[in-house]
Design an enzyme around this catalytic site. Structure first.
Site, PDB file in Angstrom:
ATOM      1  N   LEU A  17     -61.976 -10.335  91.801  1.00 21.07           N
ATOM      2  CA  LEU A  17     -62.790 -10.395  90.585  1.00 21.07           C
ATOM      3  C   LEU A  17     -62.127  -9.602  89.456  1.00 21.07           C
ATOM      4  CD1 LEU A  17     -65.414 -11.407  89.289  1.00 21.07           C
ATOM      5  CD2 LEU A  17     -66.498  -9.283  89.995  1.00 21.07           C
ATOM      6  N   ILE A 431     -51.572  19.768  78.442  1.00 23.26           N
ATOM      7  CA  ILE A 431     -52.327  19.847  79.696  1.00 23.26           C
ATOM      8  C   ILE A 431     -51.456  19.501  80.909  1.00 23.26           C
ATOM      9  CG2 ILE A 431     -54.458  19.064  80.844  1.00 23.26           C
ATOM     10  CD1 ILE A 431     -54.828  20.745  78.276  1.00 23.26           C
ATOM     11  N   ARG A 515     -61.893  -1.517  86.856  1.00 25.20           N
ATOM     12  CA  ARG A 515     -61.074  -0.445  87.392  1.00 25.20           C
ATOM     13  C   ARG A 515     -61.534  -0.030  88.789  1.00 25.20           C
ATOM     14  NH1 ARG A 515     -57.380   3.466  86.768  1.00 25.20           N
ATOM     15  NH2 ARG A 515     -58.082   5.373  87.782  1.00 25.20           N
ATOM     16  N   TRP A 561     -62.155  13.740  94.998  1.00 26.06           N
ATOM     17  CA  TRP A 561     -61.568  12.426  94.768  1.00 26.06           C
ATOM     18  C   TRP A 561     -60.924  11.836  96.022  1.00 26.06           C
ATOM     19  CZ3 TRP A 561     -59.331  13.423  89.139  1.00 26.06           C
ATOM     20  CH2 TRP A 561     -60.407  13.355  88.245  1.00 26.06           C
ATOM     21  N   HIS A 695     -57.835  10.150  74.508  1.00 26.57           N
ATOM     22  CA  HIS A 695     -58.269   8.869  75.069  1.00 26.57           C
ATOM     23  C   HIS A 695     -58.147   7.739  74.061  1.00 26.57           C
ATOM     24  CE1 HIS A 695     -60.110  12.111  77.420  1.00 26.57           C
ATOM     25  NE2 HIS A 695     -59.701  11.366  78.418  1.00 26.57           N
ATOM     26  N   CYS A 727     -56.589  16.555  77.111  1.00 25.93           N
ATOM     27  CA  CYS A 727     -56.291  16.180  78.505  1.00 25.93           C
ATOM     28  C   CYS A 727     -54.803  15.837  78.601  1.00 25.93           C
ATOM     29  CB  CYS A 727     -57.174  15.000  78.937  1.00 25.93           C
ATOM     30  SG  CYS A 727     -57.212  14.737  80.723  1.00 25.93           S
TER      31      CYS A 727
HETATM   32  N1  GLN Z   1     -52.417  18.023  84.591  1.00 23.33           N
HETATM   33  C1  GLN Z   1     -53.010  16.730  84.589  1.00 23.33           C
HETATM   34  C2  GLN Z   1     -52.359  15.857  83.511  1.00 23.33           C
HETATM   35  O1  GLN Z   1     -52.006  16.356  82.511  1.00 23.33           O
HETATM   36  C3  GLN Z   1     -54.483  16.796  84.339  1.00 23.33           C
HETATM   37  C4  GLN Z   1     -55.094  15.440  84.355  1.00 23.33           C
HETATM   38  C5  GLN Z   1     -56.586  15.434  84.209  1.00 23.33           C
HETATM   39  O2  GLN Z   1     -57.182  16.399  83.815  1.00 23.33           O
HETATM   40  N2  GLN Z   1     -57.223  14.344  84.527  1.00 23.33           N
HETATM   41  O3  GLN Z   1     -52.236  14.687  83.660  1.00 23.33           O
HETATM   42 ZN    ZN Z   2     -58.340  16.262  81.823  1.00 22.65          ZN
END
Ligand code: GLN
Ligand code: ZN
EC number: 2.1.1.14
Length: 755
Positions: A17, A431, A515, A561, A695, A727
């Site tokens: 699907l 990050i 997803r 997870w 994002h 992120c």
């Molecule tokens: N260190 C990870 C990254 O930068 C953190 C990812 C996340 O917080 N989902 O991809």
């Molecule tokens: Zn993150």
């Protein structure tokens, strides 16, 4: 005894699907082709249930994207902006799911939220125009009739009005009353239609009942169902709950005219005790005993013991799944690489159907303990299965209170680190991950498929690291990262490097829309046999004089997870993972890494649904597990953590108690409120509230970033603030990342001058 399935997964054993819907999105297939595939999938799923002899099979559990979105469309809870596009119903549906950008307009998608305590996400229905509410039940009747053609008298499943209403996001509170009364009319109309069609059973899913309920909630529920049940006529109504127990409303449920009540006896800690208070002989109890969200086989002895206990209080009993099978992968028959010694313990959705069938058979036999199926299962569960590693076990057992305590205290460390790291005010960093461009992914794939040597693989990544470091130096970031080019996913990478995990080929579970995720399985005691990240971080540090931040995933996130074990507690498993990551932390430190980030992106996710359980069942071991990971480092080593969200005002003390030196988090919309809360709570940890949203591909300008930084500065002392995106950058394109980071660094340096 009869058996039942709450709902069946719809994405397809091989994600058929998903691929069909994506093809439709890319306009490489037609609506007709999509409908045809969907119909065949439904047929296949009903047939597997029929072959397994399931007595209560659901219809209307199919969805092109999400069931709550379907419910919203069935009842006309659709925001005006989608109606104004004048699309046909399927495209209007997808516009709500993913936004629409085209010749008819430009509108954003509905918000998405986690579905209770699962990793599934639903679309949050929006209501801004009550006049749009009206019943469109064609989907329901189509599916009912399709099942009927296969000889199945399906029970119709739909979100109950109470839960549905609670999930709606109203444009203003003034709409609520009218919406509710219109919705009630629609549900009544639906009952009439179903009666006309000859439908025998209607299942209302009301998982909201497992939350802590206020007296207003209880009154609302009673009000809704007193009305609905008075109109049920010949349709029998099953009130279905899952993910917990209904302690706040059980007595009231018994008084209402439901024909059946579905309770979860696996996640519902109080369910059995509630039944012991008494049940109603006129009602049927659908007993959720086959786990809908795990991957392990059912322990028949345990299940039968519970059934026998229930029989003392309940006259009419149906054996049920504990929740929808949506949260479990499809079938182990597509797992060709896992050894039989593991497979014999696993049960995905199809195998769970077999369990329901076998349990029914065993329960109907005169002497169940002599039944061959029962004996085989008993033997499986009593067999030695080599999941225990004595050394790991001993290490966890030997832990003392002191092992969880980082020394010296935060303030003292802080000045030691200031001295050692010599960072400017408002230090800039990222990050961790940098864009996973196609060359990065092909390199990993080629190595995995043994098309290139380990040397070739490593050299490629080292070149990427060098480039990445050079870029970060050029734009003047203060704390560098290596870019995570070796990682497919922040949990899978560590799972693959640690001992104790299993991986499936097709254990996909729908996360949202098209997803799916394929969580690793924690099979046995977890340990680390060799360093997992040290070589990459060390190489990266050698390329620069600036401090490089080592990157790890924290134990709580790895656990949340993955599919957890059931033979030992989650706490125990998490502590094992924590010890393995702790060893990695210490090895990084030994290799000269001065800053180490331990990501806990999923920490908030597994907070229990009832607030009263937050501490005892989760935070009281999750936070210490994190402490254990970093408590062994020297005072000058700086520990960072990262969270992908900013809604932690209600666990602010606990986040501070993680005792990291720095925390970065998502902060695009709700940030400033959180910063106030941080201040009010004397939050000690230094903070990096994401200064822009990764994002979206949008590049923030220097001015915009300066304004954001100024806004942060107006809330918190400048000594406490870090500057970073919200992120990791792995899903973004290189071009926008380069520009955004340049702007971020420039904004920070201009503000520093102004200070
Ligand atoms: N260190 C990870 C990254 O930068 C953190 C990812 C996340 O917080 N989902 O991809
Ligand atoms: Zn993150």
């Amino acid at each position: 005894m009869q058996n039942s399935v709450i709902s069946y997964p719809r994405i397809g054993a091989l994600r058929e699907l998903k691929f069909a819907v994506e093809k439709y999105f890319k306009q490489t297939s037609s609506k007709e082709e999509l409908f045809e595939l969907a119909k065949n999938l439904r047929k296949r799923h009903w047939q597997s249930q029929k072959e397994a002899g399931i007595d209560f099979i659901s219809c209307n559990d199919f969805s092109f994207y999400d069931n709550i979105l379907d419910t919203a469309n069935i009842f006309g809870v659709v925001a005006k902006r989608y109606k104004e596009l004048n699309l046909d119903s399927l495209d209007e549906y997808f516009a709500q799911a993913r936004g629409y950008q085209g010749d008819k307009g430009d509108v954003r998608a509905l918000a998405m939220k986690k579905w209770f305590n699962t990793n599934y996400h639903y679309l949050v229905p929006e209501c801004d125009d009550v006049s749009l509410i009206k019943l469109n039940h064609s989907k329901i009747l189509n599916e009912y009739k399709e099942a009927k053609e296969l000889g199945i008298e399906a029970k119709v499943v739909i979100s109950g009005l109470f839960t549905f209403y609670k999930l709606i996001n109203f444009a203003n509170d003034g709409l609520k009353n009218e919406a509710l009364s219109k919705l009630k009319q629609c549900y009544i109309e639906l009952l009439t239609k179903l009666n006309k069609e000859g439908v025998k059973w209607l299942q209302f899913d009301e998982p909201y009942l497992v939350y802590d309920l206020s007296s207003a909630d209880i009154a609302l529920f009673k009000d809704i169902y007193t009305d609905l049940l008075s109109k049920k006529a010949n349709v029998k109504i099953l009130l279905q709950t899952y993910f917990g127990d209904v302690r706040d409303i059980y007595d009231d449920l018994l008084k209402l005219e439901f024909d059946a009540i579905g309770l979860d006896f696996l996640e519902g800690k109080e369910s059995l005790n509630l039944i012991k208070k008494g049940f109603d002989d006129k009602k049927i109890l659908f007993a959720g005993l086959v786990n809908g969200k795990n991957i392990y086989k059912n322990n028949y002895k345990k299940t039968i013991d519970t059934v026998n206990e229930l029989k003392k209080y309940v006259k009419n009993l149906v054996l049920n799944t504990s929740c929808s099978l949506l949260h479990s992968p499809y079938s182990i028959k597509h797992e060709t690489k896992l050894d039989k010694k593991y497979l014999e313990y696993l049960a995905f959705a199809e195998e769970k159907l077999i369990e329901l069938k076998e349990l029914k058979e065993i329960l109907s036999s005169d002497n169940f303990s002599e039944n061959a199926l029962f004996k085989a299962n008993l033997e499986l569960f009593s067999k030695e299965n080599n999941r225990k590693n004595e050394a790991v076990f001993a290490r966890v057992n030997a832990l003392k209170a002191d092992d969880y305590k980082r020394k010296p205290e935060f303030e003292q460390r802080r000045s030691i680190q200031k001295e050692a790291l010599k960072l400017p005010i408002l230090p800039t960093t990222t990050i961790g991950s940098f864009p996973q461009t196609s060359d990065v992914r092909s390199n990993r794939l080629a190595f995995k498929q043994q098309k290139i040597s380990a040397t070739q693989y490593t050299e490629f990544n080292q070149t990427k690291i060098k480039e990445c470091i050079k870029f970060q130096e050029e734009i003047g970031l203060d704390v560098l990262v290596h870019g995570e080019f070796e990682r497919n996913d922040m949990v899978e990478y560590f799972g693959e490097s640690l001992d104790g995990f299993l991986f499936t080929q097709n254990g996909w579970v729908q996360s949202y829309g098209t997803r799916c995720v394929k969580p690793p399985i924690i099979w046995s005691d977890v340990s680390r046999s060799k360093p997992m990240t040290v070589a990459w971080s060390k190489f990266a540090q050698e390329q620069s004089k600036k401090p490089l931040k080592g990157m790890l995933t924290g134990p709580v996130t790895i656990l949340n997870w993955s599919f957890p074990r059931e033979d030992i507690s989650t706490k125990e498993s998490t502590l094992q993972i924590a010890l393995a990551i702790r060893d990695e932390v210490l090895d990084l430190e030994k290799a000269g890494i001065k800053i180490i980030q331990i990501d806990e992106a999923a920490l908030r996710e597994k907070l229990p649904l009832r607030k009263s359980d937050w501490h005892s069942e989760y935070l009281d071991w999750a936070i210490p597990a994190f402490n254990l990971v970093h408590s062994g480092v020297r005072p000058e080593t700086q520990i960072h953590t990262h969270m992908c969200y900013s809604e932690f005002s209600d666990i602010i003390k606990e986040i501070d108690a993680m005792d990291a030196d720095v925390i970065s988090f998502e902060a695009s919309r709700s940030n400033l409120e959180l910063l106030d809360t941080l201040k009010q709570n004397n939050f000690k940890t230094e903070v990096g509230p994401g200064v822009y949203d990764i994002h979206s591909p949008r590049v923030p300008s220097v001015d915009e970033l300066k304004n954001t930084i100024k806004a942060i500065l107006s809330k918190l002392p400048k000594e406490q603030i870090w500057i970073n995106p919200d992120c990791g950058l792995k899903t973004r394109g290189e071009k926008e990342v380069i520009q955004s980071l340049k702007n971020m660094s420039e904004a920070a340096s201009e503000i520093r001058k102004e200070l």
